[in-house]
Scaffold this active site. Structure first.
Site, PDB file in Angstrom:
ATOM      1  N   SER A  25       0.869  -1.172   0.000  1.00  0.00           N
ATOM      2  CA  SER A  25       0.000   0.000   0.000  1.00  0.00           C
ATOM      3  C   SER A  25       0.907   1.224   0.000  1.00  0.00           C
ATOM      4  O   SER A  25       2.071   1.142   0.403  1.00  0.00           O
ATOM      5  CB  SER A  25      -0.930  -0.001   1.212  1.00  0.00           C
ATOM      6  N   GLU A  27       1.365   5.595   0.615  1.00  0.00           N
ATOM      7  CA  GLU A  27       0.839   6.821   1.212  1.00  0.00           C
ATOM      8  C   GLU A  27       1.282   8.031   0.402  1.00  0.00           C
ATOM      9  O   GLU A  27       2.441   8.129   0.003  1.00  0.00           O
ATOM     10  CB  GLU A  27       1.336   6.953   2.653  1.00  0.00           C
ATOM     11  N   ASP A 119      -1.812  15.123  15.519  1.00  0.00           N
ATOM     12  CA  ASP A 119      -0.831  15.873  16.304  1.00  0.00           C
ATOM     13  C   ASP A 119      -1.533  16.989  17.060  1.00  0.00           C
ATOM     14  O   ASP A 119      -2.336  17.728  16.486  1.00  0.00           O
ATOM     15  CB  ASP A 119       0.234  16.466  15.376  1.00  0.00           C
ATOM     16  N   PHE A 222      12.332  14.330  10.222  1.00  0.00           N
ATOM     17  CA  PHE A 222      11.145  13.521  10.544  1.00  0.00           C
ATOM     18  C   PHE A 222      11.431  12.626  11.757  1.00  0.00           C
ATOM     19  O   PHE A 222      10.616  12.486  12.652  1.00  0.00           O
ATOM     20  CB  PHE A 222      10.771  12.581   9.388  1.00  0.00           C
ATOM     21  N   HIS A 272       3.813  -1.136   3.680  1.00  0.00           N
ATOM     22  CA  HIS A 272       3.204   0.173   3.426  1.00  0.00           C
ATOM     23  C   HIS A 272       4.334   1.159   3.138  1.00  0.00           C
ATOM     24  O   HIS A 272       5.270   1.263   3.919  1.00  0.00           O
ATOM     25  CB  HIS A 272       2.416   0.616   4.666  1.00  0.00           C
TER      26      HIS A 272
END
Length: 295
Positions: A25, A27, A119, A222, A272
């Site tokens: 999958s 994103e 968040d 990140f 993913h």
């Protein structure tokens, strides 16, 4: 030793070539400029023939970005054969609003959702609603296919690893279909986490989230925000390549391909990919996993 090593990597590649039934999958995130929009759609077109289980679109916290999330989802639905799964967060919406939105999604044919707490804005009080509440709410509206987030290296807000695991179990018990992990580079930490999930009675797929790295500086940013360890060996791989994007691509592909090989050998069937709206690396990694366009 060299001979033994060659045999080892040969058997690794051989076992990869015999893999079947791997699911992937992808994103994406909503683009903020016309150029980004073009890059996103080129990537979607490039990755669509790989027939992913679903593609998710991240959720912008402010309303303008939220609308962009919706429009990307709607366009994927209209113009492709992909299953589109919007991210949904509850920090900036009431239960009533979320129920309305869930009904709207269901009625417009969107049955897959990535459910997240979201968040917290700077200086907000401690949250009282969590992702498991969102999962329950979605379940009360319709029979969605729900993915939730998992944190092999512990969520930054969690008291400790055990508390974090209990929290994941709550999300699964509330009705989530699978967990997708935060990205990681230490494969061992994922494998240990998967074992602990089994021990805790979590019986859904713990899908590894893979971030193919091309921009190491950005990845480090990140990682610092999300409590992800950057191993020494990874930093060293990217040393001296700040002005050499071509080599960075090759190094990044190599790192990710090594990771998915080990994970596939450990029995992982679902992956993913955090594409950052780029297709090249993800496409190459999928190819290596035997995920290819149908002839």
């Amino acid at each position: 030793m060299a001979f033994h090593h060659a045999q080892h990597s040969q058997s690794l590649n051989q076992s990869l070539s015999e893999l079947s039934d791997i699911n992937v999958s992808f994103e994406f995130f909503p683009p903020s400029t016309p150029e980004m929009e073009t890059i996103l759609w080129n990537s979607i077109r490039r990755l669509e023939p790989l027939n992913p289980k679903f593609v998710s679109v991240t959720y912008g916290a402010n309303s303008g970005v939220r609308d962009r999330t919706h429009s990307v989802i709607e366009r994927i639905q209209k113009e492709t054969n992909l299953l589109a799964a919007p991210h949904l967060t509850l920090v900036d919406a009431s239960d009533e609003e979320l129920i309305e939105l869930a009904k709207h999604y269901w009625n417009s044919g969107i049955k897959d959702i990535v459910a997240l707490r979201g968040d917290l804005p700077e200086g907000s009080p401690k949250p009282t609603r969590f992702a498991n509440d969102l999962v329950s709410l979605l379940r009360s509206v319709a029979d969605f296919d729900i993915s939730v987030a998992a944190y092999p290296e512990v969520h930054p807000d969690a008291r400790n690893a055990q508390a974090d695991l209990i929290h994941l179990k709550k999300k699964i018990d509330a009705g989530a279909n699978r967990a997708i992990t935060q990205f990681f580079f230490d494969v061992e930490s994922y494998l240990r986490f998967r074992d602990r999930c089994v021990t805790a009675g979590i019986d859904v797929e713990i899908v590894p989230g893979i971030l193919p790295v091309t921009n190491f500086k950005q990845t480090k940013r990140f990682a610092d925000m999300t409590n992800v360890a950057i191993p020494q060996w990874l930093s060293r791989q990217f040393e001296g390549l700040d002005n050499d994007p071509g080599t960075r691509q090759l190094v990044g592909a190599n790192v990710a391909i090594d990771m998915v090989k080990v994970l596939a050998r450990e029995g992982v069937k679902d992956f993913h990919f955090y594409t950052l709206n780029r297709a090249e690396l993800t496409y190459a990694i999928c190819h290596t996993l035997g995920v290819r366009p149908k002839p």
